[in-house]
Motif scaffolding. Sequence first.
Motif, PDB file in Angstrom:
ATOM      1  N   LYS A 125     -10.515   6.669 -63.302  1.00  0.00           N
ATOM      2  CA  LYS A 125      -9.278   6.043 -62.838  1.00  0.00           C
ATOM      3  C   LYS A 125      -9.482   4.562 -62.539  1.00  0.00           C
ATOM      4  CE  LYS A 125      -5.587   6.556 -59.416  1.00  0.00           C
ATOM      5  NZ  LYS A 125      -5.080   7.342 -58.264  1.00  0.00           N
ATOM      6  N   ASN A 126     -10.657   4.211 -61.980  1.00  0.00           N
ATOM      7  CA  ASN A 126     -10.906   2.804 -61.669  1.00  0.00           C
ATOM      8  C   ASN A 126     -11.688   2.091 -62.767  1.00  0.00           C
ATOM      9  OD1 ASN A 126     -13.567   3.671 -61.365  1.00  0.00           O
ATOM     10  ND2 ASN A 126     -13.453   3.734 -59.127  1.00  0.00           N
ATOM     11  N   ASP A 127     -11.866   2.772 -63.912  1.00  0.00           N
ATOM     12  CA  ASP A 127     -12.522   2.210 -65.099  1.00  0.00           C
ATOM     13  C   ASP A 127     -14.012   1.926 -64.912  1.00  0.00           C
ATOM     14  OD1 ASP A 127     -10.240   2.281 -66.687  1.00  0.00           O
ATOM     15  OD2 ASP A 127      -9.547   0.338 -65.941  1.00  0.00           O
ATOM     16  N   GLN A 128     -14.577   2.329 -63.784  1.00  0.00           N
ATOM     17  CA  GLN A 128     -15.988   2.090 -63.538  1.00  0.00           C
ATOM     18  C   GLN A 128     -16.817   3.323 -63.897  1.00  0.00           C
ATOM     19  OE1 GLN A 128     -16.309   0.882 -59.438  1.00  0.00           O
ATOM     20  NE2 GLN A 128     -15.501  -1.162 -59.830  1.00  0.00           N
ATOM     21  N   GLY A 129     -17.994   3.103 -64.488  1.00  0.00           N
ATOM     22  CA  GLY A 129     -18.883   4.207 -64.783  1.00  0.00           C
ATOM     23  C   GLY A 129     -19.492   4.772 -63.514  1.00  0.00           C
ATOM     24  N   ARG A 130     -20.079   5.943 -63.640  1.00  0.00           N
ATOM     25  CA  ARG A 130     -20.611   6.614 -62.456  1.00  0.00           C
ATOM     26  C   ARG A 130     -21.726   7.556 -62.863  1.00  0.00           C
ATOM     27  NH1 ARG A 130     -16.194  10.112 -60.093  1.00  0.00           N
ATOM     28  NH2 ARG A 130     -15.034   8.236 -60.628  1.00  0.00           N
ATOM     29  N   THR A 131     -22.799   7.567 -62.094  1.00  0.00           N
ATOM     30  CA  THR A 131     -23.891   8.512 -62.313  1.00  0.00           C
ATOM     31  C   THR A 131     -24.166   9.260 -61.023  1.00  0.00           C
ATOM     32  OG1 THR A 131     -24.935   7.142 -64.017  1.00  0.00           O
ATOM     33  CG2 THR A 131     -26.312   8.791 -62.953  1.00  0.00           C
ATOM     34  N   VAL A 132     -24.252  10.583 -61.112  1.00  0.00           N
ATOM     35  CA  VAL A 132     -24.510  11.423 -59.947  1.00  0.00           C
ATOM     36  C   VAL A 132     -25.774  12.228 -60.190  1.00  0.00           C
ATOM     37  CG1 VAL A 132     -23.663  13.380 -58.584  1.00  0.00           C
ATOM     38  CG2 VAL A 132     -22.077  11.596 -59.325  1.00  0.00           C
ATOM     39  N   PRO A 202     -25.335   6.329 -46.799  1.00  0.00           N
ATOM     40  CA  PRO A 202     -24.534   5.117 -46.585  1.00  0.00           C
ATOM     41  C   PRO A 202     -23.170   5.198 -47.255  1.00  0.00           C
ATOM     42  CG  PRO A 202     -26.787   4.546 -47.186  1.00  0.00           C
ATOM     43  CD  PRO A 202     -26.650   6.036 -47.397  1.00  0.00           C
ATOM     44  N   GLU A 203     -22.194   4.534 -46.671  1.00  0.00           N
ATOM     45  CA  GLU A 203     -20.829   4.575 -47.181  1.00  0.00           C
ATOM     46  C   GLU A 203     -20.746   4.151 -48.648  1.00  0.00           C
ATOM     47  OE1 GLU A 203     -18.206   2.302 -44.796  1.00  0.00           O
ATOM     48  OE2 GLU A 203     -18.359   3.592 -43.035  1.00  0.00           O
ATOM     49  N   ARG A 204     -21.429   3.080 -48.999  1.00  0.00           N
ATOM     50  CA  ARG A 204     -21.319   2.563 -50.369  1.00  0.00           C
ATOM     51  C   ARG A 204     -21.869   3.566 -51.381  1.00  0.00           C
ATOM     52  NH1 ARG A 204     -26.110   0.828 -52.249  1.00  0.00           N
ATOM     53  NH2 ARG A 204     -27.816   0.484 -50.771  1.00  0.00           N
ATOM     54  N   VAL A 205     -22.889   4.341 -50.972  1.00  0.00           N
ATOM     55  CA  VAL A 205     -23.445   5.354 -51.868  1.00  0.00           C
ATOM     56  C   VAL A 205     -22.473   6.521 -52.001  1.00  0.00           C
ATOM     57  CG1 VAL A 205     -25.360   6.936 -52.281  1.00  0.00           C
ATOM     58  CG2 VAL A 205     -25.798   4.677 -51.300  1.00  0.00           C
ATOM     59  N   ALA A 206     -21.878   6.945 -50.883  1.00  0.00           N
ATOM     60  CA  ALA A 206     -20.887   8.027 -50.915  1.00  0.00           C
ATOM     61  C   ALA A 206     -19.712   7.644 -51.803  1.00  0.00           C
ATOM     62  CB  ALA A 206     -20.400   8.342 -49.497  1.00  0.00           C
ATOM     63  N   MET A 207     -19.271   6.387 -51.716  1.00  0.00           N
ATOM     64  CA  MET A 207     -18.172   5.911 -52.550  1.00  0.00           C
ATOM     65  C   MET A 207     -18.560   5.911 -54.020  1.00  0.00           C
ATOM     66  SD  MET A 207     -16.983   2.767 -50.084  1.00  0.00           S
ATOM     67  CE  MET A 207     -16.262   1.869 -51.450  1.00  0.00           C
ATOM     68  N   GLN A 208     -19.808   5.595 -54.312  1.00  0.00           N
ATOM     69  CA  GLN A 208     -20.262   5.574 -55.703  1.00  0.00           C
ATOM     70  C   GLN A 208     -20.286   6.979 -56.292  1.00  0.00           C
ATOM     71  OE1 GLN A 208     -23.911   3.435 -56.290  1.00  0.00           O
ATOM     72  NE2 GLN A 208     -24.118   4.039 -58.433  1.00  0.00           N
TER      73      GLN A 208
END
Length: 240
Positions: A125-132, A202-208
Amino acid sequence: MRHRNHLPARIKAYIEKRLNEGKAPATVNRELAALRRMLNLGRQCTPPKVDQVPHIPMLKENNTRKGFFEHHEYLALMDALPDYLKPVVAFGYRCGWRHGEILGLTWDRVDLKAGTVRLEPGTTKNDQGRTVYLDDEMREMLRALFIQRRLGVQHVFLKDGNPIRSFRKAWLTACSKAGLTGRLLHDFRPTAVRNMVRAGIPERVAMQVSGHKSRSVFDRYNIVSDADLREAAKRHGDYL
C-alpha cells in the motif's frame, strides 16, 4: 439513474461488506467520498447522467479504537477456525500484514532456508518493500505448506488447492464460536505492533515488519511500552 431507489440499501450493504473484510472506517469513508464525488460529477453532466444524489452516510472514525486480540482470544479463535485459515491468521497475528498482502503472498517471495518473507517495492500500500524474518513456529508452518503446495500454483495460502480469495463467512463463524463477535481481521495489525513493542522491539522495527509508514498507529491505538511506563515512573520518583 436507474434503480436509484435501491441505491441507499446497496450502499449500506457495501459498507457492511467492507467492514466485515477488515477495512477500517477511515478507509471505507474515503471510498464513500469517492462514490459521492462520482455521483455529483454525473449530475453535473449535460445532459445529467445522474438525476439525484442520495444521502451517503459516513462512518464515525474513532482514532482510539481498542482493536486488539489478547493472546487467549487469539488461541480461542484458532481453535474455531477451519484448518485452511489457521496459517493465514497465524501469519497476520505475528506480522500484522494487510489482508491483501497475506493472501497475495507467493512462494517466490519466501526463502525457507534463510527464514525470510519479502514484499517487493510497489506491491504494498505504501509502495515500500519489506522483509520479515520468521520465528521457528512460522518457519515450520510455511515449510508444511510448501510440502502440501499444489504444483503450478504460486500462492502460499490455499483452500482446496486454489488461492484464497475471501473468507468472510468462515471468519464470522469462527469469531462467533470463540465469543469474539465484532472483531476484524484488521485488528491483527495493531495487535502485532503492540505485541512487538511489549517484547521490547523498537518502534521503527515494529513498523518495518507490519508495513506502517508512520508511527500514527502508536497514537491511534494508544500503544505504549510497559517498560517506558516503568521508566517514566522511576524518573518521576527520582525527581520528586
